[in-house]
Write an enzyme that holds these catalytic residues in place. Structure first.
Site, PDB file in Angstrom:
ATOM      1  N   ASP A  99       1.015  -1.024  -0.023  1.00 21.63           N
ATOM      2  CA  ASP A  99      -0.001  -0.373   0.301  1.00 21.63           C
ATOM      3  C   ASP A  99       1.090   1.321   0.024  1.00 21.63           C
ATOM      4  OD1 ASP A  99      -2.177   1.245   0.041  1.00 21.63           O
ATOM      5  OD2 ASP A  99      -3.619  -0.121   1.340  1.00 21.63           O
ATOM      6  N   ASP A 201      -2.597   4.857  -2.652  1.00 21.97           N
ATOM      7  CA  ASP A 201      -4.433   5.357  -1.865  1.00 21.97           C
ATOM      8  C   ASP A 201      -4.190   6.615  -1.818  1.00 21.97           C
ATOM      9  OD1 ASP A 201      -5.505   5.131   0.839  1.00 21.97           O
ATOM     10  OD2 ASP A 201      -4.159   6.327   1.722  1.00 21.97           O
ATOM     11  N   GLU A 258      -6.436   3.884  -6.444  1.00 20.77           N
ATOM     12  CA  GLU A 258      -7.453   4.818  -4.987  1.00 20.77           C
ATOM     13  C   GLU A 258      -8.029   5.726  -6.219  1.00 20.77           C
ATOM     14  OE1 GLU A 258      -9.750   4.752  -1.198  1.00 20.77           O
ATOM     15  OE2 GLU A 258      -7.437   5.913  -1.081  1.00 20.77           O
ATOM     16  N   HIS A 333     -10.972  -2.953   2.980  1.00 23.12           N
ATOM     17  CA  HIS A 333     -10.518  -2.475   4.244  1.00 23.12           C
ATOM     18  C   HIS A 333     -11.855  -1.050   4.494  1.00 23.12           C
ATOM     19  CE1 HIS A 333      -8.452  -0.119   1.996  1.00 23.12           C
ATOM     20  NE2 HIS A 333      -8.359   0.855   2.214  1.00 23.12           N
ATOM     21  N   ASP A 334     -12.079  -0.331   3.061  1.00 21.98           N
ATOM     22  CA  ASP A 334     -12.901   0.698   3.879  1.00 21.98           C
ATOM     23  C   ASP A 334     -14.953   0.649   3.760  1.00 21.98           C
ATOM     24  OD1 ASP A 334     -10.979   2.037   4.182  1.00 21.98           O
ATOM     25  OD2 ASP A 334     -10.599   3.186   2.415  1.00 21.98           O
TER      26      ASP A 334
END
Length: 559
Positions: A99, A201, A258, A333-334
């Site tokens: 990440d 991210d 993302e 995860h969100d």
């Protein structure tokens, strides 16, 4: 033949390390736990493993607040553990993706600590500081996690620093070339260690409007969402082009952005043949149930399956028109668990429905990403009190809901439904007290709707959700079907009821058709050509060129 990238036929799996497997009995998952479970991951046909942040962090935002980019947080293990993970994964033909969080750091990062300690330090220009003549905050922008985007600098009159997310996550100043090249050096250091690439991210937030002007308020707090002035803003392209040229282009790296808020007309720049990234996540339908992706307290939508279908296919066509590649997701995860989110009647949240959702997205053009536990059909939890939540975004949304007139019960209902903690409950390996995740009490309470939903129970059941995901991978990676799915012409099957989603890939006189009934009623459809190669239910009833699909029945046909 279309030029093939190594990741075109990948199956990806996302691990949230804190909740995957604990091996040292501290209630927190670790790198050795991932190593222990590599054979399980391989059994899913996974070829690419995305690991959420394991860098040193105070964990205000569970690792997305990094205090040292080149150190493993001791909670997860050591750099030696990480190197072993890369090598053990390689033995199983699995590549590791890290990440990449470069919009902001932790406020505990040495760069920021030096910037606070010494206003004349070069690190002051690694972040965004503003001094105002009247002592008021520089503008009325609201942070994504709530409150002002500006926090006062201790000991300095009228001076503030900027943060898009939490106050403990100060934004990096991408206008500073020295900062940018320090970031590039760090990225290349990890690539030299043998990782295959990055999930990137919050990348569309790097560029801010430099007028720092206030806008009309959009809420009772007198503030306006920061995304109006700091998401996909003019000038972002320069940063992304330079980032790619100095890092990813030097390696055969895969990158998944993302990239919230990218308009369709900009997709060629992001994921075209010379785009900034290999692919971006298709978020078009992930937040279909919420009025605002960041501010959940604004309420839910009255979406329909037909709305879901339109969103799904609209984004797929835009990606194809950009000659790009999609990273297709149901969960991450969100996000809350998809079975609880998209299958609204609780009694219909069955293994069959979980398989239907899997079929809906898995064979879309692009790379399917599986989030840990999704392959089991894991569901949302229910919490009775706000103190049971860990997620900073959940806590902020709860309090914003109360400030905007919601009752405590209404606020709890919204947060239970949307909390990121839903995805972060420990992985369910068996039906023991701690689900086989740990020998001690886990850092976050387990889900409370988990009977029969675990690896041990599903491993030996040929009809389980787990074994269905394995079957999906076998089809995707079968040489008879892989070129059709990767490079076939994608078309929507239009002559279907509103509650049925259907699409087709055609290539070299062959076709694969996917038809999914996402309703709780029998649906009648025209009979597609070909033979059924996968069916999540009983035999299909057919009469005079019509087929009847049972509730949540889904089929794959090959012609």
């Amino acid at each position: 033949m279309v030029m093939t990238k190594w990741w075109h036929n990948a199956v990806a799996y996302q691990i949230y390390p804190r909740s995957f497997q604990d091996t040292n009995a501290d209630g927190i998952g670790d790198l050795r736990g991932i190593i222990r479970r590599l054979d399980y991951i391989q059994s899913l046909g996974v070829t690419m493993l995305w690991i959420s942040p394991i860098y040193q962090s105070p964990m205000v935002d569970m690792g997305y607040d990094i205090s040292n980019y080149q150190a493993i947080d001791p909670k997860f293990g050591t750099m030696q553990d990480f190197d072993e993970l890369v090598q053990e994964a390689k033995k199983r033909n699995i590549r590791i993706i890290m990440d990449l969080v470069v919009n902001h750091t932790s406020d505990q990062h040495p760069w920021f600590q030096e910037a606070l300690a010494n206003p004349d330090s070069p690190y002051r220009n690694y972040y965004i500081f503003k001094t105002t003549p009247d002592g008021q905050v520089p503008n009325n922008w609201r942070a994504i996690f709530g409150g002002s985007t500006w926090t006062k600098v201790p000991g300095e009159a009228n001076t503030y620093y900027f943060h898009t997310f939490a106050a403990q996550q100060p934004d990096l100043n991408w206008e500073n070339p020295e900062l940018r090249h320090a970031i590039y050096d760090m990225i290349n250091w990890w690539l030299d260690k043998g990782i295959a690439g990055y999930r990137v991210d919050a990348i569309t937030h790097l560029k801010k409007d430099l007028d720092w002007a206030s806008l009309p308020a959009d809420g009772e707090d007198g503030r306006v969402s920061v995304i109006e002035k700091s998401q996909n803003r003019p000038g972002l392209a320069f940063f992304l082009e330079e980032l790619k040229a100095n890092t990813f282009d030097k390696y055969d790296a895969v990158t998944i952005g993302e990239a919230y808020g990218v308009p369709d007309q900009d997709l060629p720049k992001f994921i075209g043949p010379n785009g900034y990234f290999s692919m971006i996540f298709d978020f078009s339908y992930l937040n279909i149930e919420m009025k605002d992706v960041n501010e959940w307290y604004r309420g839910t939508t009255n979406w329909t399956i037909n709305d879901l279908k339109k969103a799904l296919f609209s984004s797929q066509h835009a990606i194809k028109n950009a000659n790009g590649w999609a990273a297709n997701v149901l969960e991450n995860h969100d996000q809350p668990r998809v079975l609880s989110k998209l299958i609204r009647p609780k009694e219909n949240q069955t293994p069959m429905a979980a398989k239907a959702l899997a079929m809906m997205y898995y064979f879309l053009p692009g790379v399917p990403f599986i989030y840990q536990g999704q392959e089991l059909g894991m569901k949302n939890f229910h919490r009775d009190h706000v103190n049971e939540f860990n997620d900073v975004s959940s806590l902020n949304n709860y309090h914003m809901a109360l400030q905007n007139g919601y009752s405590e019960a209404e606020a709890m209902r919204l947060v239970n439904a949307k909390s990121r903690d839903n995805a972060r409950t420990p992985m369910q390996w068996d039906d023991s007290k701690n689900a086989g995740f740990s020998e001690v009490k886990p850092w976050l309470a387990l889900g409370n709707d988990r009977a029969g939903i675990n690896v041990a129970a599903e491993q030996s059941d040929p009809q389980s959700v787990l074994n269905f995901y394995r079957h999906l991978a076998r089809i995707k990676q079968n040489p008879q079907f892989s070129d059709i799915l990767m490079y076939g012409k994608f078309t929507v099957i239009h002559n279907l009821p509103d509650d049925v989603i259907g699409y087709q890939h055609t290539f070299n006189n062959h076709a694969i058709s996917i038809i999914v009934n996402l309703s709780d009623t029998i649906q009648t459809c025209p009979m597609p050509d070909g033979r059924v190669i996968l069916n999540n239910g009983d035999d299909i009833a057919s009469v005079e060129y019509q087929i009847s699909l049972a509730p949540y029945q889904a089929i794959v046909m090959h012609q």
